[in-house]
Design an enzyme around this catalytic site. Structure first.
Site, PDB file in Angstrom:
ATOM      1  N   TYR A   1       0.848  -1.196   0.000  1.00 37.05           N
ATOM      2  CA  TYR A   1       0.000   0.000   0.000  1.00 37.05           C
ATOM      3  C   TYR A   1       0.880   1.241   0.000  1.00 37.05           C
ATOM      4  O   TYR A   1       2.091   1.182   0.220  1.00 37.05           O
ATOM      5  CB  TYR A   1      -0.883   0.038   1.255  1.00 37.05           C
TER       6      TYR A   1
ATOM      7  N   LYS B   1       0.225   5.676   1.074  1.00 34.67           N
ATOM      8  CA  LYS B   1      -0.635   6.820   1.322  1.00 34.67           C
ATOM      9  C   LYS B   1      -0.026   7.999   0.607  1.00 34.67           C
ATOM     10  O   LYS B   1       1.184   8.234   0.688  1.00 34.67           O
ATOM     11  CB  LYS B   1      -0.758   7.103   2.819  1.00 34.67           C
ATOM     12  N   GLU B   2      -0.876   8.709  -0.115  1.00 31.45           N
ATOM     13  CA  GLU B   2      -0.445   9.889  -0.858  1.00 31.45           C
ATOM     14  C   GLU B   2      -1.262  11.081  -0.400  1.00 31.45           C
ATOM     15  O   GLU B   2      -2.429  10.936  -0.037  1.00 31.45           O
ATOM     16  CB  GLU B   2      -0.711   9.731  -2.358  1.00 31.45           C
TER      17      GLU B   2
ATOM     18  N   LYS C   1      -1.361  18.904 -11.300  1.00 33.40           N
ATOM     19  CA  LYS C   1      -1.706  18.239 -10.046  1.00 33.40           C
ATOM     20  C   LYS C   1      -0.488  17.466  -9.566  1.00 33.40           C
ATOM     21  O   LYS C   1       0.188  16.821 -10.363  1.00 33.40           O
ATOM     22  CB  LYS C   1      -2.869  17.272 -10.263  1.00 33.40           C
TER      23      LYS C   1
END
Length: 159
Positions: free
Chosen positions: A68, A70-71, A83
């Site tokens: 996994y 997380k961003e 972006k």
């Protein structure tokens, strides 16, 4: 050590329509619908797609590493169609990268086509220089191609 890799993907869709996907959370719907076996699945942990939004990516089974990442969305510029996301946990950070930023910039080529410029900027300790070989643009290019196909045909390429 600091590095940068980039890819330019031309798509047969206007920059405005491409930005409508990349500049919003609609890009997550495309990933989750058409690319879960390639990119994994993405959930919004916090936020609405603007700066500060926290995302959790669960990689497909068999992906090496922690499974996994997380961003955080760190930049959304609607005028320039840019972006940026930064990995803050898991993914490349778990491998030892101190910084891993992905940027998407949508450039108008003409009224019916655009260029998706995808860049990955990273930093890591010189002792881990061998890890730079795992940084590439394959997944961001797959995403760009899928978004282009989705916008022109409303169906992505098979993966």
């Amino acid at each position: 050590m600091h590095g940068l890799v980039a890819a330019n993907t031309v798509v047969a869709a206007s920059a405005c329509s491409v930005w409508d996907v990349y500049g919003t959370l609609q890009v997550l719907t495309i990933i989750n619908t058409f690319l879960p076996n390639v990119l994994g699945t993405v959930k919004v942990l916090e936020g609405d797609g603007h700066v500060g939004t926290l995302l959790n990516v669960t990689f497909p089974p068999g992906t090496p590493g922690v499974g996994y990442m997380k961003e955080m969305i760190t930049k959304v510029d609607n005028k320039k169609r840019v972006k940026e996301t930064e990995t803050i946990e898991g993914g490349f950070v778990a491998l030892g990268f101190s910084r891993y930023i992905t940027q998407y910039k949508i450039i108008e080529k003409n009224s019916t086509s655009s260029i998706i410029i995808s860049t990955i900027e990273y930093e890591l300790d010189d002792k881990l220089a061998n890890l730079t070989s795992v940084v590439n643009t394959e997944l961001v290019e797959t995403l760009a191609e899928t978004v282009g196909k989705y916008l022109t045909e409303k169906t992505p390429p098979p993966y």
